[in-house]
Design a protein around this motif. Structure first.
Motif, short mmCIF file in Angstrom:
data_model
loop_
_atom_site.label_atom_id
_atom_site.label_comp_id
_atom_site.label_asym_id
_atom_site.label_seq_id
_atom_site.Cartn_x
_atom_site.Cartn_y
_atom_site.Cartn_z
N ASP A 46 -0.79 -41.51 -25.84
CA ASP A 46 -2.19 -41.12 -25.80
C ASP A 46 -3.03 -42.11 -26.61
N GLU A 47 -4.16 -42.49 -26.06
CA GLU A 47 -5.07 -43.36 -26.81
C GLU A 47 -5.61 -42.59 -28.01
N GLY A 48 -5.79 -43.31 -29.11
CA GLY A 48 -6.29 -42.67 -30.32
C GLY A 48 -5.26 -41.83 -31.02
N ARG A 49 -3.97 -42.09 -30.72
CA ARG A 49 -2.90 -41.31 -31.35
C ARG A 49 -2.98 -41.41 -32.87
N LYS A 50 -2.85 -40.26 -33.53
CA LYS A 50 -2.85 -40.23 -34.98
C LYS A 50 -1.48 -40.61 -35.51
N ARG A 51 -1.42 -40.95 -36.78
CA ARG A 51 -0.19 -41.41 -37.41
C ARG A 51 0.93 -40.38 -37.25
N ASP A 52 0.60 -39.08 -37.36
CA ASP A 52 1.62 -38.03 -37.29
C ASP A 52 1.75 -37.45 -35.89
N GLY A 53 1.20 -38.15 -34.90
CA GLY A 53 1.26 -37.66 -33.54
C GLY A 53 2.55 -38.01 -32.84
N ILE A 54 2.56 -37.77 -31.52
CA ILE A 54 3.73 -38.07 -30.70
C ILE A 54 3.77 -39.57 -30.42
N ASP A 55 4.95 -40.17 -30.59
CA ASP A 55 5.08 -41.62 -30.41
C ASP A 55 4.90 -42.03 -28.95
N ALA A 56 5.45 -41.25 -28.03
CA ALA A 56 5.38 -41.58 -26.61
C ALA A 56 5.80 -40.36 -25.80
N TYR A 57 5.50 -40.41 -24.50
CA TYR A 57 5.92 -39.32 -23.62
C TYR A 57 6.15 -39.87 -22.22
N LEU A 58 6.85 -39.10 -21.42
CA LEU A 58 6.98 -39.42 -20.01
C LEU A 58 6.78 -38.15 -19.20
N LYS A 59 6.31 -38.32 -17.98
CA LYS A 59 6.15 -37.21 -17.05
C LYS A 59 7.30 -37.28 -16.06
N ILE A 60 8.07 -36.20 -15.98
CA ILE A 60 9.23 -36.19 -15.11
C ILE A 60 9.47 -34.78 -14.58
N ARG A 86 7.35 -32.04 -15.80
CA ARG A 86 7.43 -31.81 -17.25
C ARG A 86 6.79 -32.97 -17.99
N ILE A 87 6.29 -32.68 -19.17
CA ILE A 87 5.91 -33.74 -20.10
C ILE A 87 6.94 -33.72 -21.23
N VAL A 88 7.66 -34.81 -21.40
CA VAL A 88 8.75 -34.91 -22.37
C VAL A 88 8.29 -35.83 -23.50
N ASN A 89 8.23 -35.30 -24.70
CA ASN A 89 7.76 -36.06 -25.85
C ASN A 89 8.91 -36.77 -26.57
N ARG A 103 15.73 -41.54 -17.74
CA ARG A 103 15.29 -40.39 -16.96
C ARG A 103 16.47 -39.57 -16.45
N GLU A 104 17.57 -40.23 -16.12
CA GLU A 104 18.75 -39.49 -15.70
C GLU A 104 19.33 -38.67 -16.85
N LEU A 105 19.33 -39.22 -18.05
CA LEU A 105 19.83 -38.49 -19.21
C LEU A 105 18.92 -37.31 -19.54
N VAL A 106 17.63 -37.51 -19.42
CA VAL A 106 16.68 -36.43 -19.68
C VAL A 106 16.88 -35.31 -18.65
N ARG A 107 17.01 -35.68 -17.38
CA ARG A 107 17.25 -34.67 -16.35
C ARG A 107 18.55 -33.91 -16.61
N ASN A 108 19.57 -34.63 -17.03
CA ASN A 108 20.85 -34.00 -17.32
C ASN A 108 20.72 -33.02 -18.48
N TYR A 109 19.93 -33.38 -19.48
CA TYR A 109 19.72 -32.48 -20.62
C TYR A 109 19.09 -31.16 -20.15
#
Length: 230
Positions: free
Chosen positions: A21-35, A38-41, A212-218
Motif C-alpha cells: 500500500d502506498e503511504g505504508r506506515k513503519r508498523d504496517g504490512i510489508d507486502a500482500y498478494l491477492k490470490i 483472498r488478500i494474504v499479508n 502461490r502454490e505454497l500459500v494455496r497448500n497452506y
C-alpha cells in the motif's frame, strides 16, 4: 526504515510479485498478494548471517499481528547485495517460534494488563500532596509527559479547562499501562538460523509461482484441519 532494509524489501516484492500500500506506515504490512479471492499479508525479513533480526520492542501487539501473517525470509550474500535463497513460512510454520517468545514475556504481559487497575484516587492525592480539584493542564501533563498532544489534553479536560480527581486517576492509569507495556517487551528477538533452515525453500526459477502454490497448500490443509475438528 533503514535504506538498506527498504532496498531489500523492494527486491523481495519484485521477485515474488507482491504489492504494498502506498503511504505504508513503519508498523504496517510489508507486502500482500491477492490470490483466490483472498488478500494474504506478508512479513518480509532478510539476513546475511542466517539468523533474522525482528523488532526492537517485541510485545503483545507483535504477537497479535504476526499470528496471521505469512513470512518470506531472504538470505543474502555477505555484502547484503544479492539474494542466495528465500524461505517461506506460513502462520502454522511460525507459530512455534511466536509461542515460545510469548511464553517468555507472558509474566510481564500479565503484570502490564493487571497492575494499572490498582491505580486509585489516593495515588493522585499522594502525588499532588492532597491538592483538591480542579487540576490544571500543567498537572495533567506532569503525569502523561509528552505522550499526548496539546489537543488531546484539552479534549480530556472534564471541568472546563481543568481536570477532576477521577479524570486524573484515569490519566495516571493510562500512563501506568503505557509504562508497563514498554517494560514487558523483548528487545529484538532473533529467529534462529536453525529455525530458518527448516523452513521451505522457494524455487529460484519460478519464485512467484512457487510462493502461490505454497500459500494455496497452506489454506487447503488449514481447511482440511478445520473440517476434521468440526
Amino acid at each position: 526504515m533503514a535504506v538498506q532494509d527498504d532496498k531489500r524489501e523492494r527486491q523481495m516484492r519484485d521477485r515474488f510479485n507482491l504489492k504494498v500500500d502506498e503511504g505504508r506506515k513503519r508498523d504496517g504490512i510489508d507486502a500482500y498478494l491477492k490470490i483466490d479471492n483472498r488478500i494474504v499479508n506478508f512479513e518480509l525479513k532478510s539476513t546475511t548471517s542466517g539468523s533474522v533480526s525482528t523488532v526492537r520492542d517485541f510485545g503483545a501487539e507483535h504477537i497479535k499481528k504476526w499470528r496471521d501473517l505469512h513470512w518470506i525470509i531472504a538470505v543474502y550474500d555477505k555484502r547484503g547485495e544479492d539474494i542466495i535463497q528465500c524461505h517461506y513460512a506460513s502462520p502454522r510454520d511460525m507459530l512455534p517460534w511466536i509461542e515460545k517468545k510469548r511464553q517468555y514475556v507472558l509474566p510481564d504481559l500479565i503484570l502490564g494488563k493487571d497492575i494499572p487497575g490498582f491505580v486509585s484516587p489516593e495515588m493522585i492525592k499522594s502525588i499532588f500532596d492532597g491538592k483538591s480539584e480542579p487540576f490544571s493542564y500543567k498537572d495533567a501533563k506532569w503525569l502523561m509527559k509528552n505522550q499526548w498532544s496539546r489537543d488531546r489534553y484539552l479534549a480530556e479536560a472534564d471541568m472546563g479547562r481543568g481536570y477532576s480527581l477521577m479524570k486524573m486517576t484515569e490519566i495516571l492509569e493510562e500512563r501506568c499501562s503505557y509504562l508497563m507495556a514498554r517494560g514487558s517487551t523483548l528487545n529484538n528477538p532473533h529467529i534462529e538460523k536453525s529455525f530458518v533452515a527448516k523452513l521451505p525453500l522457494l524455487d529460484e526459477e519460478e519464485p512467484a509461482h512457487d510462493l502461490r502454490e505454497l500459500v494455496r497448500n497452506y489454506f487447503a490443509t488449514a481447511a482440511e484441519t478445520d473440517e476434521a475438528t468440526a
